[in-house]
Design a protein around this motif. Structure first.
Motif, PDB file in Angstrom:
ATOM      1  N   PRO A  12      39.919  48.753  27.557  1.00  0.00           N
ATOM      2  CA  PRO A  12      39.671  49.372  28.853  1.00  0.00           C
ATOM      3  C   PRO A  12      40.077  50.835  28.847  1.00  0.00           C
ATOM      4  O   PRO A  12      41.080  51.209  28.241  1.00  0.00           O
ATOM      5  CB  PRO A  12      40.550  48.565  29.811  1.00  0.00           C
ATOM      6  N   LEU A  13      39.284  51.654  29.484  1.00  0.00           N
ATOM      7  CA  LEU A  13      39.630  53.051  29.644  1.00  0.00           C
ATOM      8  C   LEU A  13      40.406  53.185  30.945  1.00  0.00           C
ATOM      9  O   LEU A  13      39.909  52.832  32.008  1.00  0.00           O
ATOM     10  CB  LEU A  13      38.364  53.915  29.674  1.00  0.00           C
ATOM     11  N   VAL A  14      41.612  53.674  30.864  1.00  0.00           N
ATOM     12  CA  VAL A  14      42.504  53.701  32.013  1.00  0.00           C
ATOM     13  C   VAL A  14      41.936  54.523  33.159  1.00  0.00           C
ATOM     14  O   VAL A  14      42.014  54.124  34.313  1.00  0.00           O
ATOM     15  CB  VAL A  14      43.887  54.242  31.583  1.00  0.00           C
ATOM     16  N   LYS A  15      41.336  55.660  32.859  1.00  0.00           N
ATOM     17  CA  LYS A  15      40.877  56.554  33.919  1.00  0.00           C
ATOM     18  C   LYS A  15      39.466  56.254  34.403  1.00  0.00           C
ATOM     19  O   LYS A  15      39.093  56.658  35.480  1.00  0.00           O
ATOM     20  CB  LYS A  15      40.975  57.999  33.448  1.00  0.00           C
ATOM     21  N   ALA A  16      38.685  55.546  33.601  1.00  0.00           N
ATOM     22  CA  ALA A  16      37.321  55.215  34.001  1.00  0.00           C
ATOM     23  C   ALA A  16      37.334  53.899  34.781  1.00  0.00           C
ATOM     24  O   ALA A  16      37.947  52.931  34.346  1.00  0.00           O
ATOM     25  CB  ALA A  16      36.428  55.080  32.776  1.00  0.00           C
ATOM     26  N   PRO A  17      36.683  53.847  35.947  1.00  0.00           N
ATOM     27  CA  PRO A  17      36.663  52.598  36.703  1.00  0.00           C
ATOM     28  C   PRO A  17      35.919  51.506  35.950  1.00  0.00           C
ATOM     29  O   PRO A  17      34.923  51.778  35.273  1.00  0.00           O
ATOM     30  CB  PRO A  17      35.942  52.959  37.998  1.00  0.00           C
ATOM     31  N   SER A  18      36.437  50.287  36.057  1.00  0.00           N
ATOM     32  CA  SER A  18      35.740  49.150  35.460  1.00  0.00           C
ATOM     33  C   SER A  18      35.961  47.913  36.319  1.00  0.00           C
ATOM     34  O   SER A  18      36.996  47.771  36.972  1.00  0.00           O
ATOM     35  CB  SER A  18      36.206  48.898  34.023  1.00  0.00           C
ATOM     36  N   ILE A  19      34.943  47.061  36.307  1.00  0.00           N
ATOM     37  CA  ILE A  19      35.004  45.769  36.985  1.00  0.00           C
ATOM     38  C   ILE A  19      34.707  44.718  35.936  1.00  0.00           C
ATOM     39  O   ILE A  19      33.765  44.846  35.160  1.00  0.00           O
ATOM     40  CB  ILE A  19      33.986  45.672  38.138  1.00  0.00           C
ATOM     41  N   THR A  20      35.520  43.679  35.927  1.00  0.00           N
ATOM     42  CA  THR A  20      35.348  42.591  34.978  1.00  0.00           C
ATOM     43  C   THR A  20      35.135  41.296  35.756  1.00  0.00           C
ATOM     44  O   THR A  20      35.858  41.015  36.705  1.00  0.00           O
ATOM     45  CB  THR A  20      36.598  42.453  34.082  1.00  0.00           C
ATOM     46  N   ILE A  21      34.123  40.545  35.346  1.00  0.00           N
ATOM     47  CA  ILE A  21      33.937  39.200  35.887  1.00  0.00           C
ATOM     48  C   ILE A  21      34.373  38.251  34.781  1.00  0.00           C
ATOM     49  O   ILE A  21      33.793  38.231  33.695  1.00  0.00           O
ATOM     50  CB  ILE A  21      32.484  38.930  36.315  1.00  0.00           C
ATOM     51  N   GLN A  22      35.419  37.494  35.075  1.00  0.00           N
ATOM     52  CA  GLN A  22      36.008  36.605  34.092  1.00  0.00           C
ATOM     53  C   GLN A  22      35.278  35.271  34.051  1.00  0.00           C
ATOM     54  O   GLN A  22      34.487  34.951  34.948  1.00  0.00           O
ATOM     55  CB  GLN A  22      37.488  36.414  34.399  1.00  0.00           C
ATOM     56  N   LYS A  23      35.566  34.487  33.041  1.00  0.00           N
ATOM     57  CA  LYS A  23      34.873  33.214  32.820  1.00  0.00           C
ATOM     58  C   LYS A  23      34.939  32.282  34.020  1.00  0.00           C
ATOM     59  O   LYS A  23      34.003  31.559  34.281  1.00  0.00           O
ATOM     60  CB  LYS A  23      35.428  32.504  31.595  1.00  0.00           C
ATOM     61  N   ARG A  24      36.019  32.264  34.734  1.00  0.00           N
ATOM     62  CA  ARG A  24      36.150  31.331  35.851  1.00  0.00           C
ATOM     63  C   ARG A  24      35.673  31.929  37.174  1.00  0.00           C
ATOM     64  O   ARG A  24      35.906  31.351  38.226  1.00  0.00           O
ATOM     65  CB  ARG A  24      37.598  30.879  35.971  1.00  0.00           C
ATOM     66  N   GLY A  25      35.034  33.093  37.125  1.00  0.00           N
ATOM     67  CA  GLY A  25      34.514  33.693  38.345  1.00  0.00           C
ATOM     68  C   GLY A  25      35.479  34.620  39.054  1.00  0.00           C
ATOM     69  O   GLY A  25      35.205  35.053  40.169  1.00  0.00           O
ATOM     70  N   MET A  26      36.604  34.930  38.426  1.00  0.00           N
ATOM     71  CA  MET A  26      37.539  35.891  39.003  1.00  0.00           C
ATOM     72  C   MET A  26      36.980  37.287  38.746  1.00  0.00           C
ATOM     73  O   MET A  26      36.420  37.555  37.686  1.00  0.00           O
ATOM     74  CB  MET A  26      38.912  35.774  38.349  1.00  0.00           C
ATOM     75  N   ILE A  27      37.141  38.172  39.733  1.00  0.00           N
ATOM     76  CA  ILE A  27      36.707  39.558  39.582  1.00  0.00           C
ATOM     77  C   ILE A  27      37.963  40.407  39.492  1.00  0.00           C
ATOM     78  O   ILE A  27      38.843  40.313  40.346  1.00  0.00           O
ATOM     79  CB  ILE A  27      35.845  40.006  40.778  1.00  0.00           C
ATOM     80  N   ALA A  84      36.692  34.793  43.166  1.00  0.00           N
ATOM     81  CA  ALA A  84      35.304  34.829  43.623  1.00  0.00           C
ATOM     82  C   ALA A  84      34.453  33.735  42.997  1.00  0.00           C
ATOM     83  O   ALA A  84      33.241  33.886  42.850  1.00  0.00           O
ATOM     84  CB  ALA A  84      34.710  36.208  43.322  1.00  0.00           C
ATOM     85  N   THR A  85      35.062  32.621  42.645  1.00  0.00           N
ATOM     86  CA  THR A  85      34.329  31.543  41.992  1.00  0.00           C
ATOM     87  C   THR A  85      33.164  31.043  42.851  1.00  0.00           C
ATOM     88  O   THR A  85      32.047  30.886  42.347  1.00  0.00           O
ATOM     89  CB  THR A  85      35.276  30.376  41.652  1.00  0.00           C
ATOM     90  N   ALA A  86      33.408  30.802  44.128  1.00  0.00           N
ATOM     91  CA  ALA A  86      32.333  30.323  45.011  1.00  0.00           C
ATOM     92  C   ALA A  86      31.207  31.357  45.097  1.00  0.00           C
ATOM     93  O   ALA A  86      30.025  31.002  45.095  1.00  0.00           O
ATOM     94  CB  ALA A  86      32.884  30.016  46.402  1.00  0.00           C
ATOM     95  N   PHE A  87      31.562  32.636  45.158  1.00  0.00           N
ATOM     96  CA  PHE A  87      30.587  33.724  45.220  1.00  0.00           C
ATOM     97  C   PHE A  87      29.716  33.740  43.966  1.00  0.00           C
ATOM     98  O   PHE A  87      28.479  33.771  44.051  1.00  0.00           O
ATOM     99  CB  PHE A  87      31.333  35.055  45.390  1.00  0.00           C
ATOM    100  N   THR A  88      30.344  33.692  42.789  1.00  0.00           N
ATOM    101  CA  THR A  88      29.579  33.755  41.542  1.00  0.00           C
ATOM    102  C   THR A  88      28.705  32.514  41.377  1.00  0.00           C
ATOM    103  O   THR A  88      27.569  32.617  40.911  1.00  0.00           O
ATOM    104  CB  THR A  88      30.497  33.932  40.310  1.00  0.00           C
ATOM    105  N   GLN A  89      29.202  31.358  41.796  1.00  0.00           N
ATOM    106  CA  GLN A  89      28.396  30.135  41.708  1.00  0.00           C
ATOM    107  C   GLN A  89      27.221  30.183  42.680  1.00  0.00           C
ATOM    108  O   GLN A  89      26.098  29.830  42.319  1.00  0.00           O
ATOM    109  CB  GLN A  89      29.261  28.904  41.985  1.00  0.00           C
TER     110      GLN A  89
END
Length: 162
Positions: A12-27, A84-89
């Motif tokens: 991850p780049l500390v200064k660059a914004p990033s969003i990760t969607i994890q395997k279980r639907g966590m953002i 966000a599991t319900a959202f991703t599903q």
């Protein structure tokens, strides 16, 4: 063991914004991305089906659509996490692998274009250890003459003191 090429996209780049969607639907949002939504303690999750764009919008906790933002560390800095599991599903968002995107802002919302695949993220914990690595650790442990018993053995990714 052969050499492997370091892929800087995996860190991850500390200064660059990033969003990760994890395997279980966590953002998860890094600090820079969370700053873009004014470090909101609650967010609304939005989705544009036609464009396949997911968005997070800061809101107050009185909204019936508010999702709590938790912090990945007790200090409150670092990753901000939204369950966000319900959202991703519901929207059929692929969570078979953990993926990271560079978000963009649109109408005050932090957005991710899901038509782009995103960078697949793998961590140390997903790699199986080889028998040779296990043998080396056992041999090193046997060489330690000062410690007869350890309550909390070191984890695979913890630095080993010599």
């Amino acid at each position: 063991m052969p050499f492997e090429v370091f892929d800087k996209r995996m860190t991850p780049l500390v200064k660059a914004p990033s969003i990760t969607i994890q395997k279980r639907g966590m953002i998860s949002l890094n600090k820079a991305a969370h700053d873009l939504v004014n470090n909101a303690e609650t967010v609304e999750l939005l989705f544009d089906r036609e464009r396949q764009v997911m968005a997070l919008r800061g809101t107050d906790d009185s909204s019936c659509h508010a999702y709590a933002v938790r912090h990945g560390s007790k200090r409150g800095s670092g990753q901000a996490i939204v369950s966000a599991t319900a959202f991703t599903q519901h929207y059929g968002i692929d969570t078979t692998a953990t993926r990271r995107w560079k978000p963009f802002m649109e109408d005050g919302m932090l957005c991710v274009d899901l038509t782009h695949e995103g960078t697949v993220i793998t961590g140390n914990r997903t790699k199986p250890s080889t028998p040779a690595q296990d043998t080396e650790w056992v041999e090193a442990a046997e060489d330690m003459d000062a410690v007869a018993f350890q309550e909390n053995p070191p984890s695979d990714d913890a630095p080993v003191e010599t």
